[in-house]
Design a protein around this motif. Structure first.
Motif, PDB file in Angstrom:
ATOM      1  N   PRO A  99       2.712   8.307   9.125  1.00  0.00           N
ATOM      2  CA  PRO A  99       3.205   7.822   7.837  1.00  0.00           C
ATOM      3  C   PRO A  99       4.629   7.295   7.896  1.00  0.00           C
ATOM      4  O   PRO A  99       5.024   6.470   7.076  1.00  0.00           O
ATOM      5  CB  PRO A  99       3.096   9.064   6.934  1.00  0.00           C
ATOM      6  N   TYR A 100       5.406   7.734   8.908  1.00  0.00           N
ATOM      7  CA  TYR A 100       6.766   7.227   9.040  1.00  0.00           C
ATOM      8  C   TYR A 100       6.799   5.745   9.394  1.00  0.00           C
ATOM      9  O   TYR A 100       7.862   5.115   9.350  1.00  0.00           O
ATOM     10  CB  TYR A 100       7.561   8.040  10.063  1.00  0.00           C
ATOM     11  N   SER A 101       5.652   5.153   9.771  1.00  0.00           N
ATOM     12  CA  SER A 101       5.631   3.715  10.047  1.00  0.00           C
ATOM     13  C   SER A 101       6.008   2.915   8.804  1.00  0.00           C
ATOM     14  O   SER A 101       6.431   1.758   8.912  1.00  0.00           O
ATOM     15  CB  SER A 101       4.234   3.280  10.520  1.00  0.00           C
ATOM     16  N   ARG A 102       5.855   3.516   7.636  1.00  0.00           N
ATOM     17  CA  ARG A 102       6.138   2.822   6.367  1.00  0.00           C
ATOM     18  C   ARG A 102       7.571   3.013   5.895  1.00  0.00           C
ATOM     19  O   ARG A 102       8.122   2.147   5.210  1.00  0.00           O
ATOM     20  CB  ARG A 102       5.172   3.338   5.291  1.00  0.00           C
ATOM     21  N   HIS A 207      17.477   5.663   2.624  1.00  0.00           N
ATOM     22  CA  HIS A 207      18.343   6.462   1.755  1.00  0.00           C
ATOM     23  C   HIS A 207      17.742   6.596   0.364  1.00  0.00           C
ATOM     24  O   HIS A 207      17.801   7.669  -0.251  1.00  0.00           O
ATOM     25  CB  HIS A 207      19.734   5.828   1.681  1.00  0.00           C
ATOM     26  N   ALA A 208      17.148   5.517  -0.126  1.00  0.00           N
ATOM     27  CA  ALA A 208      16.518   5.567  -1.448  1.00  0.00           C
ATOM     28  C   ALA A 208      15.317   6.521  -1.433  1.00  0.00           C
ATOM     29  O   ALA A 208      15.070   7.242  -2.406  1.00  0.00           O
ATOM     30  CB  ALA A 208      16.074   4.166  -1.869  1.00  0.00           C
ATOM     31  N   PHE A 209      14.580   6.516  -0.325  1.00  0.00           N
ATOM     32  CA  PHE A 209      13.436   7.418  -0.164  1.00  0.00           C
ATOM     33  C   PHE A 209      13.888   8.872  -0.245  1.00  0.00           C
ATOM     34  O   PHE A 209      13.289   9.697  -0.956  1.00  0.00           O
ATOM     35  CB  PHE A 209      12.768   7.121   1.179  1.00  0.00           C
ATOM     36  N   ILE A 210      14.962   9.205   0.463  1.00  0.00           N
ATOM     37  CA  ILE A 210      15.479  10.572   0.455  1.00  0.00           C
ATOM     38  C   ILE A 210      16.066  10.928  -0.913  1.00  0.00           C
ATOM     39  O   ILE A 210      15.896  12.042  -1.409  1.00  0.00           O
ATOM     40  CB  ILE A 210      16.536  10.751   1.563  1.00  0.00           C
ATOM     41  N   ASP A 211      16.770   9.973  -1.524  1.00  0.00           N
ATOM     42  CA  ASP A 211      17.333  10.228  -2.855  1.00  0.00           C
ATOM     43  C   ASP A 211      16.227  10.575  -3.851  1.00  0.00           C
ATOM     44  O   ASP A 211      16.380  11.489  -4.681  1.00  0.00           O
ATOM     45  CB  ASP A 211      18.114   9.008  -3.344  1.00  0.00           C
ATOM     46  N   LYS A 212      15.116   9.859  -3.777  1.00  0.00           N
ATOM     47  CA  LYS A 212      14.015  10.144  -4.690  1.00  0.00           C
ATOM     48  C   LYS A 212      13.398  11.503  -4.381  1.00  0.00           C
ATOM     49  O   LYS A 212      13.033  12.254  -5.301  1.00  0.00           O
ATOM     50  CB  LYS A 212      12.941   9.054  -4.604  1.00  0.00           C
ATOM     51  N   GLY A 217      11.537  15.153  -6.163  1.00  0.00           N
ATOM     52  CA  GLY A 217      10.653  15.963  -5.339  1.00  0.00           C
ATOM     53  C   GLY A 217       9.954  15.138  -4.268  1.00  0.00           C
ATOM     54  O   GLY A 217       9.706  13.943  -4.458  1.00  0.00           O
ATOM     55  N   VAL A 218       9.645  15.788  -3.164  1.00  0.00           N
ATOM     56  CA  VAL A 218       8.981  15.108  -2.053  1.00  0.00           C
ATOM     57  C   VAL A 218       7.648  14.490  -2.464  1.00  0.00           C
ATOM     58  O   VAL A 218       7.329  13.364  -2.065  1.00  0.00           O
ATOM     59  CB  VAL A 218       8.807  16.063  -0.863  1.00  0.00           C
ATOM     60  N   PRO A 219       6.817  15.180  -3.259  1.00  0.00           N
ATOM     61  CA  PRO A 219       5.537  14.562  -3.655  1.00  0.00           C
ATOM     62  C   PRO A 219       5.699  13.199  -4.311  1.00  0.00           C
ATOM     63  O   PRO A 219       4.892  12.292  -4.072  1.00  0.00           O
ATOM     64  CB  PRO A 219       4.940  15.593  -4.623  1.00  0.00           C
ATOM     65  N   ALA A 220       6.737  13.031  -5.120  1.00  0.00           N
ATOM     66  CA  ALA A 220       6.948  11.737  -5.781  1.00  0.00           C
ATOM     67  C   ALA A 220       7.329  10.665  -4.765  1.00  0.00           C
ATOM     68  O   ALA A 220       6.872   9.513  -4.861  1.00  0.00           O
ATOM     69  CB  ALA A 220       8.047  11.868  -6.837  1.00  0.00           C
ATOM     70  N   ALA A 221       8.163  11.028  -3.798  1.00  0.00           N
ATOM     71  CA  ALA A 221       8.602  10.054  -2.797  1.00  0.00           C
ATOM     72  C   ALA A 221       7.436   9.611  -1.918  1.00  0.00           C
ATOM     73  O   ALA A 221       7.248   8.413  -1.674  1.00  0.00           O
ATOM     74  CB  ALA A 221       9.714  10.654  -1.942  1.00  0.00           C
ATOM     75  N   VAL A 222       6.638  10.560  -1.430  1.00  0.00           N
ATOM     76  CA  VAL A 222       5.533  10.183  -0.545  1.00  0.00           C
ATOM     77  C   VAL A 222       4.394   9.537  -1.321  1.00  0.00           C
ATOM     78  O   VAL A 222       3.607   8.759  -0.759  1.00  0.00           O
ATOM     79  CB  VAL A 222       5.021  11.388   0.274  1.00  0.00           C
ATOM     80  N   ALA A 223       4.306   9.815  -2.630  1.00  0.00           N
ATOM     81  CA  ALA A 223       3.283   9.142  -3.449  1.00  0.00           C
ATOM     82  C   ALA A 223       3.544   7.650  -3.493  1.00  0.00           C
ATOM     83  O   ALA A 223       2.616   6.838  -3.372  1.00  0.00           O
ATOM     84  CB  ALA A 223       3.262   9.733  -4.858  1.00  0.00           C
ATOM     85  N   ASP A 224       4.805   7.265  -3.642  1.00  0.00           N
ATOM     86  CA  ASP A 224       5.160   5.837  -3.621  1.00  0.00           C
ATOM     87  C   ASP A 224       4.843   5.224  -2.259  1.00  0.00           C
ATOM     88  O   ASP A 224       4.371   4.088  -2.174  1.00  0.00           O
ATOM     89  CB  ASP A 224       6.650   5.667  -3.925  1.00  0.00           C
ATOM     90  N   ARG A 225       5.099   5.980  -1.207  1.00  0.00           N
ATOM     91  CA  ARG A 225       4.848   5.486   0.150  1.00  0.00           C
ATOM     92  C   ARG A 225       3.361   5.264   0.402  1.00  0.00           C
ATOM     93  O   ARG A 225       2.957   4.285   1.048  1.00  0.00           O
ATOM     94  CB  ARG A 225       5.398   6.510   1.155  1.00  0.00           C
ATOM     95  N   ASP A 226       2.523   6.177  -0.081  1.00  0.00           N
ATOM     96  CA  ASP A 226       1.107   6.179   0.276  1.00  0.00           C
ATOM     97  C   ASP A 226       0.195   5.481  -0.732  1.00  0.00           C
ATOM     98  O   ASP A 226      -0.943   5.153  -0.399  1.00  0.00           O
ATOM     99  CB  ASP A 226       0.618   7.623   0.445  1.00  0.00           C
ATOM    100  N   GLN A 230      -3.719   4.394  -0.338  1.00  0.00           N
ATOM    101  CA  GLN A 230      -4.613   5.466  -0.795  1.00  0.00           C
ATOM    102  C   GLN A 230      -4.986   6.422   0.346  1.00  0.00           C
ATOM    103  O   GLN A 230      -6.159   6.740   0.569  1.00  0.00           O
ATOM    104  CB  GLN A 230      -5.869   4.882  -1.442  1.00  0.00           C
ATOM    105  N   ASP A 231      -3.961   6.872   1.084  1.00  0.00           N
ATOM    106  CA  ASP A 231      -4.203   7.832   2.157  1.00  0.00           C
ATOM    107  C   ASP A 231      -3.102   8.890   2.139  1.00  0.00           C
ATOM    108  O   ASP A 231      -2.277   8.922   1.228  1.00  0.00           O
ATOM    109  CB  ASP A 231      -4.292   7.127   3.521  1.00  0.00           C
ATOM    110  N   TYR A 232      -3.091   9.774   3.101  1.00  0.00           N
ATOM    111  CA  TYR A 232      -2.143  10.881   3.162  1.00  0.00           C
ATOM    112  C   TYR A 232      -2.079  11.596   1.811  1.00  0.00           C
ATOM    113  O   TYR A 232      -3.088  12.118   1.356  1.00  0.00           O
ATOM    114  CB  TYR A 232      -0.766  10.402   3.632  1.00  0.00           C
ATOM    115  N   SER A 233      -0.918  11.594   1.165  1.00  0.00           N
ATOM    116  CA  SER A 233      -0.777  12.337  -0.086  1.00  0.00           C
ATOM    117  C   SER A 233      -1.644  11.771  -1.213  1.00  0.00           C
ATOM    118  O   SER A 233      -1.931  12.472  -2.190  1.00  0.00           O
ATOM    119  CB  SER A 233       0.694  12.327  -0.529  1.00  0.00           C
ATOM    120  N   GLN A 234      -2.056  10.517  -1.105  1.00  0.00           N
ATOM    121  CA  GLN A 234      -2.851   9.876  -2.157  1.00  0.00           C
ATOM    122  C   GLN A 234      -4.318   9.735  -1.753  1.00  0.00           C
ATOM    123  O   GLN A 234      -5.073   9.003  -2.397  1.00  0.00           O
ATOM    124  CB  GLN A 234      -2.268   8.498  -2.460  1.00  0.00           C
ATOM    125  N   ARG A 235      -4.706  10.427  -0.724  1.00  0.00           N
ATOM    126  CA  ARG A 235      -6.092  10.399  -0.289  1.00  0.00           C
ATOM    127  C   ARG A 235      -6.989  11.011  -1.358  1.00  0.00           C
ATOM    128  O   ARG A 235      -6.692  12.090  -1.877  1.00  0.00           O
ATOM    129  CB  ARG A 235      -6.227  11.201   1.014  1.00  0.00           C
TER     130      ARG A 235
END
Length: 239
Positions: A99-102, A207-212, A217-226, A230-235
């Motif tokens: 997921p860090y590829s994103r 930096h914006a990813f970490i700030d969010k 919360g982490v779930p909100a940040a990775v939700a935007d990423r995924d 529609q995979d990982y946290s949004q699977r």
């Protein structure tokens, strides 16, 4: 049962007579956690922090063969570590991805590149999407996928078979294959990957990813990423 930390190296790995084969195996749902059973000729490794190791400590750099047993989620640094093993056996329903590829990372060990052909290497590098164990075996990212219930038995059987081969023979065959990939620039790729991994953690977007993650919360940040994939946290959850 006993284990050693990857951060302390693998002191038993150089014990030529006692241990012939290393088995790196996940025992938990989290990708970077691992515990190993130790037998007379199969060494053990306990990997707690997948991103805390040095390139010189990669299992693939030790003279003896390393087998990775993958189950559950094996993502990010966990996948980088597992893919440095010489042989990889996964549960069919395991999930392997980066997921860090994103955002916030880069390939560290380069094994996603060297194990795949150009088309698939580019696809997974650019999308970061995960593969199941079965898909990973089909694309030859790993060696084999088996039903989860058979994973431990199959992995230990393979390790014990290797343990019957003279250790000098194992080391020689591993060295000649490793050298071919070193000649193709593997070590330089790994150094570059480590540099880029640090750089990708310090871009404005990172930096914006970490700030969010801090503010919402982490779930909100990775939700935007995924969300776009529609995979990982949004699977989609199984009903």
């Amino acid at each position: 049962m006993s284990s050693v930390s990857i951060n302390s190296g693998m002191p038993w790995a150089e014990n030529w007579e006692r241990y012939k084969t290393q088995l790196l195996a996940s025992r938990h749902s989290r990708p970077s956690a691992a515990r190993i059973k130790r037998s007379r000729r199969v060494g053990s490794l306990n990997c707690r922090k997948a991103r805390s190791w040095r390139l010189s400590q990669l299992p693939g750099r030790y003279p003896k063969p390393t087998l990775a047993q993958v189950q559950g989620w094996c993502v990010g640094g966990g996948s980088d570590m597992a893919l440095t093993a010489d042989l990889i056996i996964a549960a069919e329903d395991a999930q392997i991805g980066t997921p860090y590829s994103r955002i916030w990372g880069s390939y560290l060990t380069g094994m996603w590149v060297y194990r795949l052909g150009l088309a698939k290497a580019k696809e997974y590098a650019l999308t970061g999407k995960p593969l199941s164990g079965s898909e990973a075996a089909a694309t030859e990212l790993i060696n084999r996928a088996v039903p989860a219930a058979e994973l431990e038995e199959v992995s230990m059987q393979q390790a014990r078979q290797l343990a019957e081969i003279p250790v000098s023979q194992l080391a020689a065959m591993k060295l000649v294959v490793n050298q071919a990939y070193e000649n193709m620039g593997l070590r330089n790729t790994q150094v570059l990957g480590s540099v880029l991994d640090g750089m990708m953690r310090n871009t404005p977007e990172a930096h914006a990813f970490i700030d969010k993650a801090i503010s919402e919360g982490v779930p909100a940040a990775v939700a935007d990423r995924d969300a776009p994939f529609q995979d990982y946290s949004q699977r989609p959850r199984k009903q």
